[in-house]
Scaffold this active site. Structure first.
Site, mmCIF file in Angstrom:
data_model
loop_
_atom_site.group_PDB
_atom_site.id
_atom_site.type_symbol
_atom_site.label_atom_id
_atom_site.label_comp_id
_atom_site.label_asym_id
_atom_site.label_seq_id
_atom_site.Cartn_x
_atom_site.Cartn_y
_atom_site.Cartn_z
ATOM 1 N N LYS A 183 -7.219 6.503 -16.170
ATOM 2 C CA LYS A 183 -6.495 6.807 -18.129
ATOM 3 C C LYS A 183 -5.762 6.286 -18.189
ATOM 4 C CE LYS A 183 -5.729 11.722 -17.592
ATOM 5 N NZ LYS A 183 -6.886 12.416 -18.745
ATOM 6 N N ARG A 243 -12.578 20.528 -14.711
ATOM 7 C CA ARG A 243 -13.533 21.897 -14.092
ATOM 8 C C ARG A 243 -14.282 21.325 -12.854
ATOM 9 N NH1 ARG A 243 -16.212 19.087 -19.420
ATOM 10 N NH2 ARG A 243 -14.041 18.720 -19.723
HETATM 11 N N1 BES Z 1 -6.278 17.082 -17.768
HETATM 12 C C1 BES Z 1 -6.779 16.349 -18.763
HETATM 13 C C2 BES Z 1 -6.477 16.634 -19.960
HETATM 14 C C3 BES Z 1 -5.184 16.244 -21.136
HETATM 15 C C4 BES Z 1 -5.563 14.876 -21.808
HETATM 16 C C5 BES Z 1 -3.944 17.319 -21.392
HETATM 17 C C6 BES Z 1 -4.920 15.097 -22.398
HETATM 18 C C7 BES Z 1 -3.387 16.902 -22.277
HETATM 19 C C8 BES Z 1 -3.204 15.823 -22.189
HETATM 20 C C9 BES Z 1 -8.084 16.386 -18.419
HETATM 21 O O1 BES Z 1 -8.349 15.826 -16.766
HETATM 22 C C10 BES Z 1 -8.998 15.015 -18.850
HETATM 23 O O2 BES Z 1 -8.643 14.718 -18.543
HETATM 24 N N2 BES Z 1 -9.905 15.845 -19.447
HETATM 25 C C11 BES Z 1 -10.640 14.405 -20.222
HETATM 26 C C12 BES Z 1 -11.915 15.166 -20.303
HETATM 27 C C13 BES Z 1 -13.336 14.061 -20.778
HETATM 28 C C14 BES Z 1 -13.180 12.888 -19.690
HETATM 29 C C15 BES Z 1 -14.460 14.694 -21.022
HETATM 30 C C16 BES Z 1 -9.820 14.304 -21.267
HETATM 31 O O3 BES Z 1 -10.311 14.929 -22.229
HETATM 32 O O4 BES Z 1 -10.764 13.148 -22.010
HETATM 33 MN MN MN Z 2 -8.943 14.422 -15.975
#
Ligand code: BES
Ligand code: MN
Ligand code: ZN
Length: 500
Positions: A279, A353
């Site tokens: 990230k 997931r």
């Molecule tokens: N924990 C995150 C989701 C999230 C992101 C919650 C920002 C709150 C704020 C999750 O594990 C994640 O990183 N999801 C990705 C999925 C994507 C790679 C398909 C996302 O939402 O960017």
């Molecule tokens: Mn994630």
């Protein structure tokens, strides 16, 4: 805070403080009017001087008000009477709590509970009074060396009801409000704790703590146990971390022995750096909140145990970190889930997931009547619904409706998104049964579509709490959501069962 429920006239209270509302335009609430009469118009005379218009957020504290028995009188602005809806009612209590806490009063008799809220009865009003006050007085300073320990002498709130016949309903509502608040408190604390303290092992210890406190049954599966069960998806995420993963199970048995449980499955990702698909640095600290689904499960079970709800609930929390490492998942890796379905990991940041799918398969063994998973699953949900509603997707319409309704009552709302078959093909993979991402379009829905492939054997709903579980920015902190929604749903299930 201690709460009692009482009926009685405001002008007769000798309390340290009496609290009444004033609507915009200096319109007195019924309680304020009675005080004004007892004080022979002294209250309206003061208001005419212009110190309180009655706008929301305004307060006026009067000491030794002439002609009245109380030591203090707190007037709280309520805004326009015709706009006084559920949210305003709660805000009025928030403001009251913060104002009272700054005074020297040890207790207060509160008449804000008399304020009319369209469609809501005394039980709703008392429950939300308690929750709003508990929410407002929450603080998290256990990691500060200088505690902001202001002497807060306020110990007791006496919430008033209009008639004696409302006392019993009021007391039940207070109990429910306190149980939900205790759950929210736990969920907020766990969320606010940083990743170096709140690890998967820490969450497991918290579950064992509930075992000690309430006699629930806690089981923790270790890496080797998960290997035996073939949880290849969950374990693949944990490979990037030095913290051992845990699969936490808590069984609350308030119902009959043979009654199938409701299952709550919560994402317990104690820090999500994204893994190799790392990230960006900005606000990455907030990914300590990625275990809020798991915290919700612990919190709801705590609330059930506090209320001794006659229902069986099983909580399942897959817990891991998601970090980049030489042994971490790589984009393109293919893993086999406990269900036997294979997954091509095209983005290691879609890890929620991966840990949930194995936990959901594991949940089959409890033969649940309904399964709700709770997860900070997608950034897309924050874009779609912001911080006001959790995303809800379900393979059963009745279950979805019940959860939406519980959310409305709890003022912890969810909004349903479609789980149509049409979205499923976005998960197609050239090399495995499915990919773990479905592209940018409808990101919350394709995440749920992924989980739907692991929940065909039961009635299932998914709550995406990415936008609601915590607030960012200046007011950064866990919210305790969706503990009110889920606890209310369980209370309502019990009530519906009793009516049968
Ligand atoms: N924990 C995150 C989701 C999230 C992101 C919650 C920002 C709150 C704020 C999750 O594990 C994640 O990183 N999801 C990705 C999925 C994507 C790679 C398909 C996302 O939402 O960017
Ligand atoms: Mn994630
Ligand atoms: Zn995550």
């Amino acid at each position: 805070m201690e709460y009692t429920v009482k009926s009685g006239d405001p002008e007769k209270q000798r309390s340290a403080c009496v609290v009444v509302g004033v609507y915009e335009g200096r319109k007195l609430s019924p309680g304020a009017r009675r005080l004004d009469e007892a004080a022979q118009g002294g209250l309206s005379a003061i208001l005419r001087r212009g110190d309180l218009e009655g706008k929301t957020g305004q307060t006026l504290l009067l000491h030794n008000p002439a002609g009245l028995l109380c030591e203090r009188l707190l007037l709280v602005g309520c805004g326009k009477e015709k706009d006084f809806h559920e949210g305003r009612y709660r805000e009025t209590f928030t403001k009251m709590a913060k104002t009272l806490a700054a005074t020297g009063a040890t207790e207060a008799v509160v008449y804000l509970t008399e304020l009319e809220v369209k469609g809501r009865d005394i039980a709703w009003k008392l429950r939300h009074a308690v929750e709003s006050v508990e929410m407002a007085l929450y603080k998290f300073d256990r990691l500060k060396s200088h505690k902001t320990e202001k002497k807060r002498p306020l110990r007791k709130l006496i919430l008033t009801v209009g008639k004696r016949s409302e006392l019993a309903a009021g007391e039940t509502a207070v109990r429910q409000g306190l149980a939900i608040s205790a759950g929210m408190h736990l969920a907020r604390d766990l969320g606010n704790l940083p990743g170096n303290i709140c690890t998967p092992s820490y969450l497991a210890d918290q579950a064992r703590e509930l075992e000690h406190q309430y006699g629930v049954k806690t089981t923790v599966l270790e890496r080797e146990d998960m290997e035996k069960l073939g949880m290849g998806a969950l374990l693949s995420v944990a490979r990037g971390s030095r913290q051992p993963p845990k699969l936490i199970t808590i069984e609350y048995k308030g119902g009959k022995d043979d009654e199938p449980p409701v299952a709550l499955v919560g994402k317990g990702l104690t820090f999500d750096a994204g893994g190799i698909s790392i990230k960006p640095a900005a606000a990455m600290d907030e990914m300590k909140y990625d275990m809020c689904g798991g915290a919700t499960v612990l919190a709801v079970i705590k609330a059930c145990a506090e209320l001794k709800l006659p229902i069986n609930v099983v909580g399942v929390i897959p817990s891991s970190e998601n970090l980049p490492d030489g042994d971490a998942n790589k984009p393109g890796d293919i893993v086999t889930s406990m269900s036997g379905q294979t997954i091509e990991i095209l983005n290691t940041d879609a890890e929620g997931r991966l840990i949930l799918c194995d936990a959901l398969t594991y949940t089959e063994r409890f033969h649940p009547v309904a399964v709700v998973d709770i997860a900070t699953l997608t950034g897309a949900c924050v874009i779609a619904l912001g911080a006001h509603a959790s995303g809800l997707l379900a393979n059963n319409d009745q279950l979805a409706r019940d959860l939406l309704n519980a959310g409305k009552y709890a003022h912890d709302r969810a909004w349903q998104l479609p789980l149509w078959e049409d979205y499923q093909k976005q998960l197609d993979s050239n090399f495995a049964d499915m990919a773990n991402i479905g592209g940018r379009e409808g990101g919350t829905i394709t995440a749920a579509c992924f989980l739907a492939r692991y929940t065909k054997k039961f009635k299932w709903a998914h709550l995406d709490i990415a936008g609601t579980a915590w607030l960012g920015g200046k007011q950064k902190g866990g919210t305790g959501r969706p503990v009110p929604l889920l606890t209310t749903w369980l209370i309502q299930r019990v009530e519906a069962g009793a009516a049968k």
